[in-house]
Scaffold this motif. Structure first.
Motif, PDB file in Angstrom:
ATOM      1  N   UNK A 198      -5.072 -17.684 -46.765  1.00 13.26           N
ATOM      2  CA  UNK A 198      -4.710 -19.141 -46.916  1.00 13.26           C
ATOM      3  C   UNK A 198      -6.060 -19.986 -46.344  1.00 13.26           C
ATOM      4  N   UNK A 199      -6.725 -19.933 -45.274  1.00 17.62           N
ATOM      5  CA  UNK A 199      -7.528 -20.564 -44.767  1.00 17.62           C
ATOM      6  C   UNK A 199      -8.889 -20.412 -45.559  1.00 17.62           C
ATOM      7  N   UNK A 200      -9.110 -19.320 -46.331  1.00 21.12           N
ATOM      8  CA  UNK A 200     -10.334 -19.029 -46.842  1.00 21.12           C
ATOM      9  C   UNK A 200     -10.324 -19.675 -48.480  1.00 21.12           C
ATOM     10  N   UNK A 201      -9.010 -19.578 -48.897  1.00 23.54           N
ATOM     11  CA  UNK A 201      -8.779 -19.958 -50.181  1.00 23.54           C
ATOM     12  C   UNK A 201      -8.618 -21.364 -50.506  1.00 23.54           C
ATOM     13  N   UNK A 202      -7.922 -22.096 -49.308  1.00 21.75           N
ATOM     14  CA  UNK A 202      -7.474 -23.354 -49.590  1.00 21.75           C
ATOM     15  C   UNK A 202      -8.340 -24.347 -48.558  1.00 21.75           C
ATOM     16  N   UNK A 203      -8.975 -23.527 -47.460  1.00 21.67           N
ATOM     17  CA  UNK A 203      -9.982 -24.427 -46.651  1.00 21.67           C
ATOM     18  C   UNK A 203     -11.279 -24.192 -46.879  1.00 21.67           C
ATOM     19  N   UNK A 204     -11.690 -23.158 -47.549  1.00 25.13           N
ATOM     20  CA  UNK A 204     -12.998 -22.660 -48.001  1.00 25.13           C
ATOM     21  C   UNK A 204     -13.793 -22.520 -46.654  1.00 25.13           C
ATOM     22  N   UNK A 205     -13.217 -21.854 -45.748  1.00 23.78           N
ATOM     23  CA  UNK A 205     -13.757 -21.564 -44.110  1.00 23.78           C
ATOM     24  C   UNK A 205     -14.236 -20.409 -44.438  1.00 23.78           C
ATOM     25  N   UNK A 206     -15.504 -20.101 -44.212  1.00 23.17           N
ATOM     26  CA  UNK A 206     -16.110 -18.670 -44.013  1.00 23.17           C
ATOM     27  C   UNK A 206     -15.784 -18.021 -42.868  1.00 23.17           C
ATOM     28  N   UNK A 207     -15.159 -18.697 -41.581  1.00 21.68           N
ATOM     29  CA  UNK A 207     -14.780 -17.683 -40.604  1.00 21.68           C
ATOM     30  C   UNK A 207     -13.360 -17.752 -40.402  1.00 21.68           C
ATOM     31  N   UNK A 208     -12.743 -17.503 -41.600  1.00 25.61           N
ATOM     32  CA  UNK A 208     -11.149 -17.644 -41.955  1.00 25.61           C
ATOM     33  C   UNK A 208     -10.525 -16.560 -41.142  1.00 25.61           C
ATOM     34  N   UNK A 209     -11.216 -15.410 -41.090  1.00 26.13           N
ATOM     35  CA  UNK A 209     -10.804 -14.196 -40.323  1.00 26.13           C
ATOM     36  C   UNK A 209     -10.664 -14.302 -39.038  1.00 26.13           C
ATOM     37  N   UNK A 210     -11.596 -14.800 -38.435  1.00 19.28           N
ATOM     38  CA  UNK A 210     -11.755 -15.025 -36.923  1.00 19.28           C
ATOM     39  C   UNK A 210     -10.565 -16.046 -36.529  1.00 19.28           C
ATOM     40  N   UNK A 211     -10.549 -17.233 -37.372  1.00 20.99           N
ATOM     41  CA  UNK A 211      -9.389 -18.075 -37.277  1.00 20.99           C
ATOM     42  C   UNK A 211      -8.083 -17.587 -37.150  1.00 20.99           C
ATOM     43  N   UNK A 212      -7.677 -16.990 -38.132  1.00 13.30           N
ATOM     44  CA  UNK A 212      -6.475 -16.149 -38.381  1.00 13.30           C
ATOM     45  C   UNK A 212      -6.138 -15.080 -37.324  1.00 13.30           C
ATOM     46  N   UNK A 213      -7.034 -14.422 -36.822  1.00 23.83           N
ATOM     47  CA  UNK A 213      -6.756 -13.518 -35.705  1.00 23.83           C
ATOM     48  C   UNK A 213      -6.540 -14.018 -34.395  1.00 23.83           C
ATOM     49  N   UNK A 214      -7.341 -15.288 -34.107  1.00 22.19           N
ATOM     50  CA  UNK A 214      -7.090 -16.007 -33.050  1.00 22.19           C
ATOM     51  C   UNK A 214      -5.656 -16.714 -32.978  1.00 22.19           C
ATOM     52  N   UNK A 215      -5.189 -17.099 -34.007  1.00 21.32           N
ATOM     53  CA  UNK A 215      -3.946 -17.677 -34.261  1.00 21.32           C
ATOM     54  C   UNK A 215      -2.709 -16.599 -33.934  1.00 21.32           C
ATOM     55  N   UNK A 216      -3.068 -15.447 -34.464  1.00 20.86           N
ATOM     56  CA  UNK A 216      -2.162 -14.573 -34.247  1.00 20.86           C
ATOM     57  C   UNK A 216      -1.939 -13.956 -32.685  1.00 20.86           C
TER      58      UNK A 216
END
Length: 230
Positions: free
Chosen positions: A76-94
């Motif tokens: 979601x963060x990568x496709x709709x926010x075009x955030x290159x660090x989407x995986x790090x952000x998702x891991x931090x949220x989890x």
């Protein structure tokens, strides 16, 4: 009527309208939504992490942050926010939600801000909020359905006018105007002639001039495309 434009053909059928001569779609989120603290659309305020256009239905942004698995959040963060660090952000949220549910804007900011350089913080925060808002409201699906409906209901010579506010929307509209398809692939007949249901009225996208951007800063990302049905 108060409804999502993805239901265009349903409402036309309800009112007994078969075809139309023009359709104008302004895809922007209203300033009211951004300025109403309790709606949770802006990181300027601390409020429940909601972001629903229709506050009476559907999942909230908090539901997504707390329920999606890490891979789905990253997508979601990568496709709709075009955030290159989407995986790090998702891991931090989890990781954070395992200790305490993420319920407010401030909760989310405390999780994601450490991953954002100060010089890009506001821009990256805007991308996080954009990604969650698009997912909450199924905005890209709704745009897809509206564009396909427009092709069916516009009469030949009818015009489609779409005002977009971010690159994902604009890319989809640009592709559709170019080819009649969401992927932008132009089909050809046996003789190599392009088969497209549209004629671009403005070959160059229309953007706000400096004066408009000065008086209305929220217009700075707006892009206007116009197409005529063949």
């Amino acid at each position: 009527m108060r409804s999502n434009f993805r239901y265009l053909t349903n409402w036309m059928r309800y009112y007994g309208v078969d075809h139309i001569d023009g359709l104008i779609a302004d895809l922007g989120v209203s300033s009211h939504h951004f300025d109403a603290e309790e709606r949770g659309f802006s990181f300027r305020f601390d409020a429940p992490l909601d972001m629903r256009m229709n506050g009476r239905a559907g999942m909230t942004a908090a539901d997504i942050v707390n329920r999606y698995d890490e891979e789905r959040l990253a997508n979601v963060l990568y496709l709709y926010g075009e955030l290159k660090n989407s995986r790090k952000l998702a891991a931090a949220m989890v990781k954070a939600r395992a200790l305490k549910a993420v319920e407010t804007i401030d909760d989310l900011l405390q999780i994601v801000k450490p991953f954002m350089p100060r010089e890009r913080e506001k821009k990256d925060l805007a991308r996080v909020f954009q990604a969650l808002r698009i997912e909450v409201n199924h905005e890209m699906d709704a745009l897809h359905e509206m564009l396909e409906a427009a092709l069916k209901v516009l009469r030949p010579g009818g015009r489609l006018v779409v005002l977009t506010y971010h690159s994902l929307e604009d890319r989809m509209v640009k592709n559709f105007v170019r080819s009649g398809r969401m992927d932008g692939k132009v089909e050809q007949d046996f003789f190599g002639r392009k088969l497209t249901p549209w004629r671009a009225v403005n070959n160059k996208v229309i953007v706000p001039d400096e004066e408009e951007q000065r008086t209305n800063p929220r217009s700075r990302s707006a892009k206007l495309r116009i197409a005529e049905k063949l």
